[in-house]
Enzyme design. Sequence first.
Site, short mmCIF file in Angstrom:
data_model
loop_
_atom_site.label_atom_id
_atom_site.label_comp_id
_atom_site.label_asym_id
_atom_site.label_seq_id
_atom_site.Cartn_x
_atom_site.Cartn_y
_atom_site.Cartn_z
CB SER A 178 62.72 64.88 59.61
OG SER A 178 61.16 64.77 59.41
CG ASP A 341 59.32 63.33 66.85
OD1 ASP A 341 58.19 63.75 66.45
OD2 ASP A 341 60.26 63.23 66.13
CG HIS A 374 59.90 66.07 64.12
ND1 HIS A 374 60.15 64.81 63.89
CD2 HIS A 374 59.95 66.53 62.83
CE1 HIS A 374 60.66 64.54 62.91
NE2 HIS A 374 60.48 65.44 62.07
#
Length: 394
Positions: A178, A341, A374
Amino acid sequence: MARSLMAALSVVAGLVLAAPASAYEGLITKQSFEMDGPYTTVGGETIAKVRVGFETIGNLNAAGDNAILVPHFFSGSSHFAGRYKDDDKARGYWDAIVGSGKALDTDKYFLIGVDSLANLNTKDGITVTTGPASIDPATAKPYGMRFPQVQIRDFVNVQKALLDKLGVRKLHAVIGASMGAMQAYEWAAAYPGMVDRIIAVIPGATQDAYGIERLRHWRQVITLDPKWNGGDYYGGPEPMDGLTMALRLITLDALAPEWGESQGRKWAEADKDPAKAMGNAYAVQGWFDKAAGARAALSDANHLIYLARACELFQVGGKSSLEEGLRAIRAKTLLLPSRNDQLLYAEATRKVRDLLAAQGTPVAYQELDGPMGHLNGVGGIAQANDRIARFLAQ
């Protein structure tokens, strides 16, 4: 109170995970790095004193070229593996791929994690970071919103200063999830001669308009809390309602509908039907309240605002277009997006893959699976262990 990142993640993300069967068992020490002299940000402002925490595992070789940097995600810290003490139940967030014989092989590599500037975890008693909650030497008071705006490139520049001090001459790889993947991209663009490989997990190489507005929502629910007081709340009531709501939004955005399906429509209390009174809740709502509240107790509201802003501003290489920014990347690249995601879409990473391939940059791609959206890039990273190990060996 949870003392480590995995404990906080378990609360926030609902990762009801047992420790990996082969979890890294080493004890980790948080170390502190202070830059020599003031630091000038990408935006041209000055931070008089920059201090961040870092953690290392393994040994740097004589050539200084077996290092792997592990920058962390938005709510994370440098604690990517191990424990701080023998009875520490909470472990590093990527324990599943760290250790002898695993992808991040501690017998081969010197692994380094670094707390970011404006790190979220100011109240966990471990994280070391300079940010809005830090004391401004010029006023002897917390900076608040007078702290200079920082960007992903600033995180990278501070890391570079640390690596220089440690004697790292070449990075075998940079691997991050991320916001950590943003830093991996930026490392490859900013210091192409120093980075051999990058592994971008649940990545984003830029923020599109949709992502920019979503990040503003994360910030704005804090600023709408009257106790925020323009960021000058230190020493008084803190904007805990706004901070808790922001963390609820972040957690929801980081999960996927598949995760929600597994939770069902259970009531928070068996005798309190949500249809009978507005105050009666579903179990998932009670869980989010508890999770976000626990996470907020470890965090600083202004730091969340600054991190969100840094992510808003990000475009690899600081260029005017994604294509231009990616042109600077020569490092071998492994992309590991999450199939479902809802925050940084796999489709956007496929575009990055195609652009890198078209310009001749070696690139490999694999999608992560699982119900957590995610967060498959954190709690589900073990599924990519073998792929990462092969890539690092190339």
